[in-house]
Design a protein around this motif. Structure first.
Motif, short mmCIF file in Angstrom:
data_model
loop_
_atom_site.label_atom_id
_atom_site.label_comp_id
_atom_site.label_asym_id
_atom_site.label_seq_id
_atom_site.Cartn_x
_atom_site.Cartn_y
_atom_site.Cartn_z
N GLY A 1 43.60 19.27 28.61
CA GLY A 1 43.48 20.26 27.54
C GLY A 1 42.69 21.48 27.99
N LEU A 2 41.58 21.24 28.70
CA LEU A 2 40.77 22.36 29.20
C LEU A 2 41.53 23.16 30.24
CD1 LEU A 2 37.96 23.63 28.92
CD2 LEU A 2 37.21 22.17 30.81
N ASN A 3 42.22 22.46 31.12
CA ASN A 3 42.99 23.14 32.16
C ASN A 3 44.10 24.00 31.55
OD1 ASN A 3 43.69 23.42 35.10
ND2 ASN A 3 45.61 22.52 34.39
N ALA A 4 44.84 23.42 30.63
CA ALA A 4 45.93 24.17 30.01
C ALA A 4 45.40 25.28 29.11
CB ALA A 4 46.80 23.21 29.19
N GLY A 5 44.33 24.99 28.37
CA GLY A 5 43.76 26.02 27.50
C GLY A 5 43.23 27.20 28.29
N GLY A 6 42.58 26.91 29.42
CA GLY A 6 42.09 27.99 30.27
C GLY A 6 43.21 28.83 30.83
N GLY A 7 44.35 28.19 31.09
CA GLY A 7 45.51 28.94 31.54
C GLY A 7 46.13 29.72 30.41
N ASN A 8 46.31 29.07 29.26
CA ASN A 8 46.91 29.74 28.10
C ASN A 8 46.15 31.00 27.70
OD1 ASN A 8 47.93 26.71 26.25
ND2 ASN A 8 48.72 27.64 28.11
N ILE A 9 44.85 30.99 27.92
CA ILE A 9 44.04 32.12 27.49
C ILE A 9 44.33 33.38 28.31
CG2 ILE A 9 41.92 32.06 28.90
CD1 ILE A 9 40.36 31.98 26.28
N GLY A 10 45.10 33.20 29.40
CA GLY A 10 45.56 34.37 30.13
C GLY A 10 46.46 35.26 29.29
N VAL A 11 47.10 34.70 28.27
CA VAL A 11 47.96 35.48 27.37
C VAL A 11 47.14 36.49 26.57
CG1 VAL A 11 49.65 35.40 25.53
CG2 VAL A 11 49.61 33.59 27.25
N PRO A 12 46.13 36.06 25.80
CA PRO A 12 45.36 37.06 25.06
C PRO A 12 44.53 37.97 25.95
CG PRO A 12 44.33 34.91 24.85
CD PRO A 12 45.66 34.69 25.48
N VAL A 13 44.12 37.49 27.12
CA VAL A 13 43.32 38.35 27.99
C VAL A 13 44.12 39.57 28.44
CG1 VAL A 13 42.25 38.51 30.27
CG2 VAL A 13 41.69 36.60 28.76
N ILE A 14 45.36 39.36 28.88
CA ILE A 14 46.15 40.52 29.30
C ILE A 14 46.47 41.42 28.11
CG2 ILE A 14 48.47 39.51 29.09
CD1 ILE A 14 49.15 40.96 31.74
N GLN A 15 46.57 40.83 26.92
CA GLN A 15 46.80 41.64 25.73
C GLN A 15 45.55 42.45 25.36
OE1 GLN A 15 48.12 38.56 23.04
NE2 GLN A 15 50.27 38.77 23.66
N LEU A 16 44.39 41.88 25.56
CA LEU A 16 43.15 42.62 25.32
C LEU A 16 42.98 43.75 26.31
CD1 LEU A 16 40.55 39.82 24.43
CD2 LEU A 16 41.08 41.85 23.06
N ILE A 17 43.28 43.47 27.57
CA ILE A 17 43.18 44.51 28.59
C ILE A 17 44.18 45.62 28.28
CG2 ILE A 17 43.47 45.05 31.04
CD1 ILE A 17 42.50 42.23 31.67
N GLY B 1 45.78 55.19 28.72
CA GLY B 1 46.29 54.85 30.05
C GLY B 1 47.71 54.34 29.96
N GLY B 2 48.40 54.32 31.09
CA GLY B 2 49.77 53.86 31.12
C GLY B 2 49.88 52.44 31.63
N PRO B 3 51.11 51.90 31.66
CA PRO B 3 51.29 50.51 32.09
C PRO B 3 50.87 50.27 33.53
CG PRO B 3 53.40 51.65 31.88
CD PRO B 3 52.37 52.54 31.26
N ARG B 4 50.97 51.29 34.37
CA ARG B 4 50.58 51.10 35.76
C ARG B 4 49.08 50.86 35.91
NH1 ARG B 4 54.55 55.59 38.62
NH2 ARG B 4 56.26 54.13 39.06
N VAL B 5 48.30 51.37 34.99
CA VAL B 5 46.86 51.10 35.01
C VAL B 5 46.62 49.61 34.78
CG1 VAL B 5 44.64 51.56 33.91
CG2 VAL B 5 46.29 53.42 34.23
N LEU B 6 47.32 49.06 33.80
CA LEU B 6 47.20 47.63 33.51
C LEU B 6 47.59 46.79 34.72
CD1 LEU B 6 46.89 45.28 31.44
CD2 LEU B 6 49.32 45.60 30.90
N LEU B 7 48.70 47.12 35.34
CA LEU B 7 49.16 46.36 36.49
C LEU B 7 48.20 46.50 37.67
CD1 LEU B 7 52.91 47.34 36.16
CD2 LEU B 7 51.97 45.06 35.81
N GLY B 8 47.64 47.68 37.84
CA GLY B 8 46.70 47.91 38.92
C GLY B 8 45.44 47.09 38.80
#
Length: 508
Positions: free
Chosen positions: A216-232, A241-248
Motif C-alpha cells: 500500500g505504501l509503495n503503490a500510494g507513493g507511486g500514485n502520488i506522482g499524479v497529483p504532484v505533476i498536476q501541482l507543478i 509558463g508553457g508545457p516545456r517548462v513543466l517537462l524541463g
C-alpha cells in the motif's frame, strides 16, 4: 554464523549485514552462490525461488543479496527490515516519477488550447491510448525484475522515462499533428510499467504479515506522482509558463532517481521467473476475479486522474488554470489513503473493506450523476474528490486480498507452515502482474466512456451512469465470491475442501 561481503562492497562498508544470523544473507558483486549454497525463498509476481546453482564468472558493478528470508522473525528484526525499508524508499521514488510521466498528458492537454487544433474527443482519445500502453507494459515489466534484478531494472526503467519526456519537450507546440502527439503519448505509457516492476520487487522484500502495509505504501507513493505533476503544472501555468517548462523540470529528476537507485538499492538473487507459476495463476479464476475488482478501484483512480481536468474544462467551462486548481486534490488524497486501505485490510480483512468501499463508490457516483445533470460545480468537485479517496482506499484493500486468497487456497489443500507460505507466494506473486495490467485497462474504459458520452450527450452524465452500474456489479462479485457463506447441505468431502476456504476468504 555470519554474512559475507567482498572487500570494498558498498554494503560491507556501511556494515549493513555485519550482525546477521548465519547464512541468512550474503550480498556481493553479482557473484553466484558457492556450490551447495541454499537459495532464498521469497518470490515476486511471476517468480519462484532460485534452485542451488554452481558459481560462474564474477560480474562486478552490481549489488546482489544471495539469501533472503523475511518470514524468519530473527532475521527480519535484526537486519531484514532495515534493508527492505531502504529498498522501498528508492523504489517508491522511481515509481513516483514513472506515474508522473505516465499521467503527464492529463496535464499537457490542459495547455493545448484552440491553437493546437484538437477537439475534446481527440484529447480523450489521446489520454486513452496513453493509459492503454501503461497497462500493457505492466506485464513485461513484472518479469523484468527477475531477469535483471530489482535494483538493476529500477535503474533502467527510470532512465527510460527520459525518452517520452524529451520527445514531448521536442514536439509540444502548435502546428504539431495529432498523430505526432498520439505517438509521443504512446511512448509516455511506459511510465505505467514502473508500478508493476516496483510492486514485484517490493513484494519480494516483505513478509506476508507486512505486505498490506508495504504494498500500500509503495503503490500510494507511486500514485502520488499524479497529483504532484498536476501541482507543478498549476505552478507553471500560474507563472505563465508553457508545457516545456513543466517537462524541463522532470528531466533532471529522472536522472536523480536512476542514480539513487544505483547507489542504495539491492537485487535479490533468489527471485527468478517461474513461467509455470504464471500459467497456473492465469488458469486460476481468482486471478481474473481480482483483476475485475481492481478495474473498479485502480482503473477508476487512473482513469479519473486523466479525465478530471478535461471534464472540468469541457462540461463546466473552466480555464486551464481554474481546472489545474482543482484536479490535483482528488488524486492527492486518493494516493495518501492507499496505505490506509492496506492497513485496514490487514486488520479487518480485505474482502470486507473492499465490499463496503464499493458501496461508497456507488453512492458517490449516484450523487455525481445528479451534480452533472444540475451542472453544480461545487457539488461535482466535492463528490469527485470523495470518489478519488474511495478508489485509493479500495486500491489498498484489493491488492492485500491477493496474497491472502492464495494462502487460503494453500491451507485448503492441506498444506502447512512454509510449504503453504511458499505456495501462496508463488501464485499470488505471479498473479499480481496480470491483475495490475488488467486493472489499469479500467482507465482506458473510463476515458473512452467520457469521450463517447460527450460526443453523444454533450456531458459526462452518461458515463457516470455506466460507472454506477459497474460498481454495483463489483459489489455483487465481492460479496458472492469472498463473503457469502455456503448454504444448504454439502457432503463431508466437499465441506472439507470448499467450506473452509470459502469461510477464510472473508479474512483475506
Amino acid at each position: 554464523m555470519r554474512a559475507t561481503f567482498p572487500s570494498g562492497h558498498p554494503q560491507a562498508q556501511r556494515g549493513n549485514a555485519s550482525s546477521l544470523p548465519s547464512g541468512l544473507i550474503t550480498a556481493h558483486h553479482r557473484e553466484p552462490p558457492e556450490p551447495g549454497a541454499r537459495g532464498g525463498v521469497m518470490t515476486a509476481p511471476g517468480t519462484a525461488p532460485a534452485p542451488p546453482t554452481a558459481p560462474t564468472a564474477q560480474k562486478r558493478g552490481s549489488r546482489w543479496i544471495e539469501e533472503w528470508d523475511p518470514e524468519n522473525e530473527t532475521f527480519w528484526n535484526e537486519k531484514g527490515e532495515k534493508i527492505a525499508r531502504r529498498n522501498l524508499v528508492f523504489s517508491v521514488l522511481s515509481e513516483h516519477i514513472g506515474f508522473s510521466i505516465w499521467t503527464m498528458w492529463s496535464v499537457l492537454v490542459l495547455f493545448m488550447g484552440p491553437e493546437y487544433g484538437l477537439t475534446p474527443a481527440d484529447k480523450f482519445l489521446l489520454t486513452s491510448m496513453v493509459t492503454l500502453v501503461g497497462a500493457v507494459v505492466r506485464v513485461p515489466y513484472t518479469f523484468a525484475v527477475a531477469i535483471f534484478g530489482g535494483r538493476n531494472w529500477t535503474i533502467v526503467s527510470a532512465g527510460l522515462l527520459l525518452v517520452p519526456t524529451i520527445a514531448a519537450f521536442t514536439v509540444m507546440e502548435p502546428g504539431t499533428s495529432f498523430n505526432t502527439f498520439l505517438l509521443v503519448g504512446l511512448i509516455a505509457g511506459i511510465g505505467g510499467g514502473n508500478f508493476a516492476s516496483s510492486m514485484t520487487n517490493i513484494n519480494a522484500f516483505f513478509p506476508l504479515r507486512k505486505k498490506g502495509w508495504a504494498l500500500g505504501l509503495n503503490a500510494g507513493g507511486g500514485n502520488i506522482g499524479v497529483p504532484v505533476i498536476q501541482l507543478i503544472a498549476l505552478a507553471v501555468i500560474g507563472a505563465s509558463g508553457g508545457p516545456r517548462v513543466l517537462l524541463g523540470i522532470y528531466i533532471p529528476l529522472i536522472v536523480i532517481a536512476a542514480i539513487l537507485a544505483a547507489l542504495f538499492m539491492d537485487n535479490l538473487a533468489s527471485v527468478k521467473n517461474d513461467t509455470g507459476a504464471a500459467k497456473d495463476a492465469a488458469k486460476d479464476a481468482h486471478t481474473w476475479i481480482m483483476a475485475f475488482l481492481y478495474i473498479g478501484t485502480f482503473g477508476s483512480f487512473i482513469g479519473y486522474a486523466f479525465a478530471f481536468g478535461q471534464v472540468l474544462q469541457v462540461q463546466f467551462g473552466r480555464t486551464p488554470l481554474q481546472a489545474a486548481y482543482l484536479t490535483f486534490i482528488g488524486p492527492l488524497l486518493g494516493s495518501l489513503i492507499r496505505p490506509v486501505g492496506g492497513w485496514l485490510a490487514d486488520k479487518y480483512g480485505g474482502a470486507r473493506i473492499t465490499l463496503y468501499n464499493y458501496v461508497g463508490m456507488a453512492a458517490a457516483t449516484g450523487i455525481l450523476v445528479f451534480a452533472s445533470m444540475q451542472k453544480s460545480l461545487g457539488l461535482f468537485v466535492g463528490v469527485f474528490v470523495v470518489l478519488f479517496v474511495l478508489s485509493g482506499l479500495g486500491n489498498g484493500s484489493t491488492y492485500k486480498m491477493i496474497p491472502g486468497i492464495f494462502q487460503a487456497k494453500a491451507v485448503a489443500r492441506g498444506l502447512e507452515g512454509e510449504e503453504a507460505a511458499a505456495y501462496g507466494r508463488r501464485l499470488s506473486g505471479a498473479s499480481m502482474g496480470l491483475i495490475g495490467a488488467v486493472g489499469a485497462l479500467g482507465g482506458v474504459a473510463i476515458n473512452l466512456a467520457f469521450r463517447q458520452s460527450f460526443i453523444s450527450y454533450g456531458s459526462g452524465t452518461g458515463a457516470f451512469v455506466a460507472f454506477l452500474a459497474f460498481y454495483g456489479l463489483c459489489f455483487a462479485v465481492t460479496w458472492a465470491v469472498y463473503l457469502r457463506r455456503p448454504v444448504g447441505r454439502v457432503t463431508a468431502a466437499s465441506s472439507a475442501s470448499e467450506s473452509k476456504p470459502q469461510l477464510s476468504y472473508a479474512e483475506v
